[in-house]
Structures are given as structure tokens and as C-alpha cells.
Design a protein around this motif. Sequence first.
Motif, mmCIF file in Angstrom:
data_model
loop_
_atom_site.group_PDB
_atom_site.id
_atom_site.type_symbol
_atom_site.label_atom_id
_atom_site.label_comp_id
_atom_site.label_asym_id
_atom_site.label_seq_id
_atom_site.Cartn_x
_atom_site.Cartn_y
_atom_site.Cartn_z
ATOM 1 N N HIS A 1 0.951 -1.110 -0.187
ATOM 2 C CA HIS A 1 -0.027 0.138 -0.232
ATOM 3 C C HIS A 1 0.891 1.300 0.295
ATOM 4 N N VAL B 1 -2.655 -0.875 -7.313
ATOM 5 C CA VAL B 1 -3.478 0.012 -7.773
ATOM 6 C C VAL B 1 -3.969 0.966 -6.922
ATOM 7 N N CYS B 2 -3.647 1.113 -5.459
ATOM 8 C CA CYS B 2 -4.216 2.244 -4.594
ATOM 9 C C CYS B 2 -3.312 3.404 -4.766
ATOM 10 N N GLY C 1 -3.684 -5.007 -7.945
ATOM 11 C CA GLY C 1 -4.171 -4.707 -6.576
ATOM 12 C C GLY C 1 -3.480 -5.254 -5.326
ATOM 13 N N SER C 2 -3.088 -4.673 -4.331
ATOM 14 C CA SER C 2 -2.134 -4.895 -3.169
ATOM 15 C C SER C 2 -2.589 -6.194 -2.457
ATOM 16 N N PHE D 1 -4.494 -8.530 -4.073
ATOM 17 C CA PHE D 1 -4.667 -9.411 -4.985
ATOM 18 C C PHE D 1 -4.116 -10.694 -4.923
ATOM 19 N N PRO E 1 -10.341 -5.348 -2.441
ATOM 20 C CA PRO E 1 -9.476 -4.236 -2.595
ATOM 21 C C PRO E 1 -9.161 -3.101 -1.524
ATOM 22 N N CYS E 2 -8.269 -2.469 -1.521
ATOM 23 C CA CYS E 2 -7.832 -1.511 -0.605
ATOM 24 C C CYS E 2 -8.676 -0.579 -0.831
ATOM 25 N N ALA F 1 -8.189 2.215 -3.618
ATOM 26 C CA ALA F 1 -8.186 1.637 -4.803
ATOM 27 C C ALA F 1 -9.633 1.791 -5.346
ATOM 28 N N GLN G 1 -7.469 -6.400 -10.247
ATOM 29 C CA GLN G 1 -8.252 -5.861 -9.088
ATOM 30 C C GLN G 1 -8.378 -4.535 -9.290
ATOM 31 N N LEU G 2 -9.009 -3.964 -10.467
ATOM 32 C CA LEU G 2 -9.564 -2.647 -10.565
ATOM 33 C C LEU G 2 -11.038 -2.637 -10.016
#
Length: 705
Positions: free
Chosen positions: A382, A410-411, A479-480, A482, A499-500, A503, A527-528
Motif C-alpha cells: 500500500h 492500484v491504490c 491490487g495490493s 490480489f 481491494p484497498c 483503490a 483488481q481494479l
Amino acid sequence: EAVNEEAEEESNGVNLMEFSDEILLHILSYVPCTDLVLNVRRTCRKLATLCLDKSLTHTVLLQKDYKVNKDKVKQLMRDIGKEIYQLNMAGCYWLPSSTIDHVTRCKNLVKLNLSGCHVTSLRLSKMLSTLQHLRSLAIDVNPGFDASQLSSECKATLSRVSELKQTLYTPSYGVVPCCTSLEKLLLYFEILDRSREGFMLSGQLMVGESNVPHYQNLRIFYARLAPGYVNQEVVRLYLAVLSDRTPENLHAFLISAPGSFAETGATKNLLDSMARNVRLDALQLPKAWINGSGLLQHLKFNNPFYFSFSRCTLSGGHLIQRVINGGKDLKSLTSLNLSGCVHCLAPESLFRKAEDDIDSSILESLVVSCCNLRHLNLSAAHHHSSDSIGNHLCQLLSRLKHLLSLALPVCSITDVAASVEKPPTAPNLVPQTFGRKVRIGIQTYPRNLGDQANQKIESSVFWALMGSLRFLETLEIIGSSFSSAMPRNEPAIRNSLPPCVRAQSVGDSEVAAISQLTYLQSLTLAQLPNILTGSGLVNIGLQCQHLRTLSLANLGMMGKVVYMSALMDMLKHCRCLRDLRLEQPYFCAGAQFFQALSHCSSLQRLCIVSRSGTLQSDAVMSFMASCLEVIMCHMFMGESLTVCKNLQQSIVRSFQAERPALNVVIFPLLHEDLTEVIRDVPMRHLDEITLFKSRVAEEPPNLWW
């Protein structure tokens, strides 16, 4: 008049044979060597001469020539064997072991790569006995390998080999003890903990393999371990010799080990000896060897080009002070892997939560000091930016103008303001609920970027980052939290972590920003959560015409594939796409999907992983018949075992004869025997596409060919 018009047309046209030899040789360098020697050179006298030019026959690459067969290799070696100095047959799993016999015609070979090929001890002995000039070798060591079968002539050749890459599928030293002049040693440990019969394997070496490896001239040591206790046991035997006497010229020491790989007294002695006696240019160690130790404070570096601290608890303060020398010039560093290093952008890790904001001054020091970075991996963590102006992670990374590959969580790419607001929605977009089904055939996504409501795309920090990295070739946005539904040696994962929170706003507009990367060749998106329609995928298909590898996983809501229409539109423009991996629950691999995929005329490998996913067998068969380049089809879906087996047998029966490299695996994702099926997949496909992982800065650049 007709003759005159024809002559005039010919005079106005371009005759390829009128080009200079230098230009023609450059053009011919893009043609596979088998085609040059067996086909092109038979067209005319000029090409017959050029196709045998030393610049084209010096190095022969067969590793991804999926159309080559035993007869072609035999003819190739017969025609130009004496002219070949470097031969790469890595991953040619479909060729019978007898094919290796023809390599003996290449008397002048200096480099030979047979990784992934079927080679017995006796065949290896016979072949190497004739290759007196060999200096670089890559082989697999399979169960049944017996070093006592190697002849004295073979051992003489091995004694002159300075570079060895060895993939181990059984506990063994392989040919390492015979290689007394080793300068570069690459070891890949792929030994399973259990046999096919279910018996536990031991890491003890076979009887008669007590010879000691010779490391006195070693400059590069690299070991990559697959999950499993046996792999750890065997690599310790290789390291035991190093701990007794560290080579004076060692400048790269790299061990990639998943999970926990505990430090022992022998390894501690080895690291202490390295700290006293060598200066390194490349370093990668298991996380347990670095965490909580002062090792980095004592190691000395010369002109480092590669660092990997993947999954370590290294703080940003230690990273700057101990590795980057307090922010001093480190222009030699070209590749840096900080994947899973959750505190690497924070001053300290003792009282910090993984979700806390990063310290932008640490990242700025990293960017300034390592200004020539070409490969950077910050995934699996993250990395949240604060709201201070000009200090966003994307803004700082935009200074790295030489980047060729980049992996981010992603985040980390979201605008700070957007991350605290509710994710944007629009009345004409697909809702994020299990609502009414969308009619297939009606476009449910905006046709151009201007139609997206309340989106100020071009002012976002991620849009600016993509605009500044014009020469980026590989991009991963993962994704962190995922994790793939199909891990290596375990049953399929049934549940995934959410997901975070940061994100939640990342979606279609961020994907559209990627379309600025004109030279993009490989793209991974995982993981969006705010993908509503997938409209950005269409922009990528239109603008990124060099895209060869595409991996999409868990985009948007999990109960419905909301981006299917956009994906099908995208695929119609991906003429250069060779590898496609899709991982999404409830994915429907039906007629419309495969019809769109058929536009990808260069596609070679397809992998679909889908919990509760469905497929249409007749659509798959039609796709395989229309896409003649496809040699790998892996589908792990929710269909029954009977449906999967019948489809797999039909594909093999229909296309195996025309495509010798064809590899088909169609199997229920949640079946208890999945791991047994996976172990039979050729390592080339398993490592490059079937298993999901971050590949940016995974290993040093140009580690092998």
C-alpha cells in the motif's frame, strides 16, 4: 501498349532485390532461421547467398519457433551446423529426445541452451563429447539423471564451461561438479515435495553425488526456488561449499525464495564472509536473511545494477542509508525490485501501519539517486500518497525518463482527492449490483473519452505519469491484496481479499490513460474495482499497436463480467497480441468472445481462469480452427470434468498433427486433482503465462540469453 504499361508499372514499383545487401540482411534477420535456410534461400541466387551469411547463421534461435519439428531441425543442422556458434532450443518440449543427437553436427558451438528439452544422461554425454568449444550450457536435470554415465570426453568439455544454467526436477548436483571453470551459475529448483504416487521426497542427494562443486572462479550465483521444503534442502547443499570459501571475484549473489527460508549457521557464515571479502553489483536474498539483521550495513557494493528486496520489512530509512548511501549518486542501478516491501517508502517500520501514507522525501531521494532506472517494481504494497502538492508518487516517478518496465499497486495511482470521494457513477453505465442483464450487442460503454460523466482524466496524476513515460514497454497495475485463484502447489483459492479502500476509485479513466503508451508490449491489470464498462480497454487496443501480452484479472464487480463488450471490441484491434490471460469469476467463453478473439491473428497462447465460468465447446473448436498460430490453450473453468476432458481430447485429436507444439489443458478449476494436472504443464508456459505473478524486475536484466 499492354506490355509498355506493365513495364512502366514495374519501373515505378519497388523491387526488393534492388536493395543493398546490408538492408536485405537487416530484413532477413527478422525471419526465423528455419524459414531462411529451408525456404527463403531456395527462391533465388541472391537470397541463397544472403541467407547463409554469417550474421544470420551465427546465432540460431528455436526457442519460440513453435512450427519447428524433428525433421526441420535435422535438415537445419545438416545444412548450416558448422556455421552455428550459438544455439537456443529452450522450451522446445515437443521435440523428441532423439532430436538432440543432431546437435553433434554443430562442432563450433560456444553457447547451447537446452532448458525444457528432453535430454538423458547418455545423450548429453554423447553430444557434449563432440562440442569441444562449448563455454555456455543450459540443461534440465530430471529424475533418472546419472552423472556416472558421463564419459571422460564429456567431462572434459564440461571442465571448460564457464556459464551453466541448470533446472533441477530431482535432488542432484547435476553436472555442476564437472564444471571446474564456472564463472556464472544459474540454478532453478523445481523439485516437488511429493512424487506422483504420493510419497514424500527427500532433499538428500543420490548415492554417488558427493562430489564438491567448484566455485573458486564464480562471479555470478543465482538460485530461484519453487515453493517446497525439498528445494530449500537441496539449495543449502549447493551453498555449503560457498560458506567454506567465498570466491574472491563474486559480484552478483541472488537467491529468490518464496515463503519462509530460514537462515542457518552456514548461511550466516557465508554472508559474513561476503561482507568482508567481496564487493557486489547485484543482490537478492530471502526475506528472513535481511529482516531484523544489520547485514546491509556491512555489505559493500561496487557499481550495482540490480537490487531485489522483495517481501522484506526493510524501511525506507534503511533503504536510503544502507543501500543508497544516504542519497548519493547511484546511476549504475538499472533494476530495482521492492515488490511486497510494505515499508520501503516510510522512514521506519516499527509503529507504522501498512496503509499509512508514504514519505515522499524517501521516494524523491530514490528517484534522484537512481535516475537511470529502467525496471522498477513497487507492487504488492500500500503506497498511499499524502495530499501535499507535487509529492504524489506518480509525480515523482514521472522523473524516471528511462523506465522500460514498471509495476505499481492500484491504490498508488489514485488522486488523493478522488480516493476520499465516492467512486463516480453515471446513469448510462452498468450498475455495480446484480441487476438486469445487459443485452449483448448493445454498446454499454462510452464511445469516446469525452462521454464519460464527471471525469477530468487528463488532469489526473496517473494520466500525467503515463504521458511522461512514452517509451514504457511493460506495465503492471496490480491490487495490493490480489491473489490469483490458481496458486502454484495448492488447491485453487475460493475467496479473495477485498481491494484497498484507496483503490475503490480506480477504473475506466485510469485504464484509458494507459493508451498513451505507444510502445507498450506487455500489460497486466488486476483488481481494479471501479471498472464499470471497460471503455479504456478499447482505447488501448486502438493506440497500443505493439501490444503482445495482455493479462486481465478481477476487473470491476466479481458477480458479472461488466467489461465483456469493451474487451471484445479491444481484441478486434490487437493484431500483434500473442499471449492472453484472463482471470475473472463467471466468465462466459462463448461464441461472441471467441469470434472477437479470432481477430488476433498472431495469438499463440490463451489462458482463462474462471471460478464458475462457462465455455462453449463448438466455439472453442471454431476458434482453434481459425487461429492457426495458437499452440497453447489452458482453460480452468467451472465446467464438469467430462465436458473438459471431451473438449481437450477433441482439440488434440484435430490439431496436434499440424501443430507439433500444441499444449492443451482444460480442467475444472476447483477439482482436487488440479495440482497433479499443473505439474505436467511445460515450464515455459507455466512460468510465463499460466501462473499469475509480477514479472517486472523479477531477475536481473540479461541474466541469460
